[in-house]
Design a protein around this motif. Structure first.
Motif, PDB file in Angstrom:
ATOM      1  N   LEU A 109       0.878  -1.277  -0.021  1.00 12.09           N
ATOM      2  CA  LEU A 109       0.236  -0.135  -0.129  1.00 12.09           C
ATOM      3  C   LEU A 109       0.717   1.065   0.136  1.00 12.09           C
ATOM      4  N   MET A 113       0.964   4.167  -2.909  1.00 11.21           N
ATOM      5  CA  MET A 113       0.770   5.530  -2.525  1.00 11.21           C
ATOM      6  C   MET A 113       1.873   6.510  -2.744  1.00 11.21           C
ATOM      7  N   HIS A 126      -6.631   7.079  -6.210  1.00  8.63           N
ATOM      8  CA  HIS A 126      -7.464   6.090  -6.083  1.00  8.63           C
ATOM      9  C   HIS A 126      -7.183   4.887  -6.785  1.00  8.63           C
ATOM     10  N   MET A 129      -4.671   3.088  -5.121  1.00 12.52           N
ATOM     11  CA  MET A 129      -5.064   2.232  -3.752  1.00 12.52           C
ATOM     12  C   MET A 129      -5.772   0.872  -4.111  1.00 12.52           C
ATOM     13  N   ARG A 173      -6.164   1.345   8.430  1.00  9.78           N
ATOM     14  CA  ARG A 173      -7.195   2.232   8.411  1.00  9.78           C
ATOM     15  C   ARG A 173      -6.366   3.526   8.670  1.00  9.78           C
ATOM     16  N   ARG A 175      -3.154   4.010   7.814  1.00 10.13           N
ATOM     17  CA  ARG A 175      -2.390   4.462   6.567  1.00 10.13           C
ATOM     18  C   ARG A 175      -3.236   5.106   5.631  1.00 10.13           C
ATOM     19  N   LEU A 176      -4.420   4.684   5.473  1.00  6.99           N
ATOM     20  CA  LEU A 176      -5.122   5.111   4.521  1.00  6.99           C
ATOM     21  C   LEU A 176      -5.814   6.513   5.007  1.00  6.99           C
ATOM     22  N   HIS A 180      -4.647  10.107   3.260  1.00  4.80           N
ATOM     23  CA  HIS A 180      -5.718  11.126   2.555  1.00  4.80           C
ATOM     24  C   HIS A 180      -5.592  12.431   3.124  1.00  4.80           C
ATOM     25  N   GLY A 199     -10.195   6.395   7.115  1.00  7.58           N
ATOM     26  CA  GLY A 199      -9.554   4.989   6.579  1.00  7.58           C
ATOM     27  C   GLY A 199     -10.743   4.097   6.724  1.00  7.58           C
ATOM     28  N   ILE A 202     -12.739   3.991   3.588  1.00 10.51           N
ATOM     29  CA  ILE A 202     -11.975   3.645   2.338  1.00 10.51           C
ATOM     30  C   ILE A 202     -11.868   1.991   2.451  1.00 10.51           C
ATOM     31  N   LEU A 203     -11.212   1.499   3.438  1.00  9.86           N
ATOM     32  CA  LEU A 203     -11.114   0.162   3.477  1.00  9.86           C
ATOM     33  C   LEU A 203     -12.482  -0.675   3.253  1.00  9.86           C
TER      34      LEU A 203
END
Length: 263
Positions: A109, A113, A126, A129, A173, A175-176, A180, A199, A202-203
């Motif tokens: 990931l 990114m 996006h 990801m 979560r 990291r996401l 963002h 996060g 997104i997950l």
């Protein structure tokens, strides 16, 4: 006269990390004992990696409960003793696999990114990801989603694995969400939600669509996922619930009512 039996000559000491006697080690002939410490550590690390990779493949395609410790050891080219020596058993192997899986997911990931960090178009990020979860890995193939589902089922049924899996989800979560938030702040648009909430959204979207994409890619194409992420991350946060203040009491009407009653 009975022939005299000669005592067996002592064999070289063997490590649990040695391949079975009838199976030569990788790149060598028959295994030899008495390896120097550096070589022994490398051999231990190799055995551990082979067992984890074999377990990931077998658990993903056959299910955790349908796979025996012997089957994992055989697929890894190692003995069952090596598996128990390193992990204590099949559940210990599963816990170790979870840790490795967490690190690999984070690495993949982060790499995706970072590769899209300098792009101004959000759809590029996006797409990165989405690729980190669906693109077949050159070494591990495309069985990650099967393993993801298998780990989730086992974690939902047992608190030990469930706690480790929850920790893994929390890290993903974070990291996401933090990624963002950093991009939003750099663009001059503060994020609409806290990183942990972002996060989680997104997950959830990625995992849910990945499961559908696995079964029917035409129904869930890549473009749909990219658009969904764009809509999700561009949406403003809902306004907080504000309690409605009570209506002020009309004392004038209240006095009139009393007079009517008294009359």
């Amino acid at each position: 006269m009975t022939p005299r039996r000669h005592a067996a000559e002592p064999s070289a000491s063997r490590s649990p990390d040695d391949p079975p006697r009838d199976r030569p080690g990788p790149g060598t002939g028959t295994p030899s004992g008495g390896a120097e410490p550096g070589r022994q550590e490398r051999r231990k690390a190799e055995t551990r990696g082979r067992l984890i990779d074999a377990a990931a493949e077998l658990f993903a395609h056959n299910g955790y409960h349908a796979v025996s410790a012997e089957a994992v050891a055989d697929a890894a080219g190692r003995t069952t003793g090596a598996l128990y020596s390193h992990f204590g058993g099949k559940e210990g192997l599963l816990l170790a696999l979870l840790e490795v899986w967490k690190e690999r997911t984070a690495q993949d990931l982060t790499a995706e990114m970072a590769a899209s960090a300098d792009r101004e178009d959000p759809s590029v990020h996006h797409s990165a990801m989405w690729r980190s979860l669906t693109r077949p890995h050159p070494e591990r193939g495309d069985s990650w989603l099967l393993l993801e589902a298998e780990l989730w089922l086992h974690g939902a049924r047992g608190p030990l694995v469930g706690t480790r899996l929850a920790d893994r989800y929390a890290e993903v979560r974070a990291r996401l969400g933090e990624g963002h938030a950093e991009r939003s702040q750099a663009a001059g648009t503060p994020p609409a939600r806290p990183p942990q909430e972002t996060g989680a959204l997104i997950l959830g979207l990625l995992l849910g669509l990945a499961m559908q994409h696995r079964l029917d890619p035409r129904a869930v194409p890549d473009s749909l996922v990219v658009d969904a992420l764009g809509v999700l991350l561009a949406a403003p946060a809902p306004a907080p619930d504000v309690p409605t203040p009570p209506k002020p009491r009309n004392f004038r009407n209240s006095r009139n009512s009393r007079r009517d009653v008294d009359a």
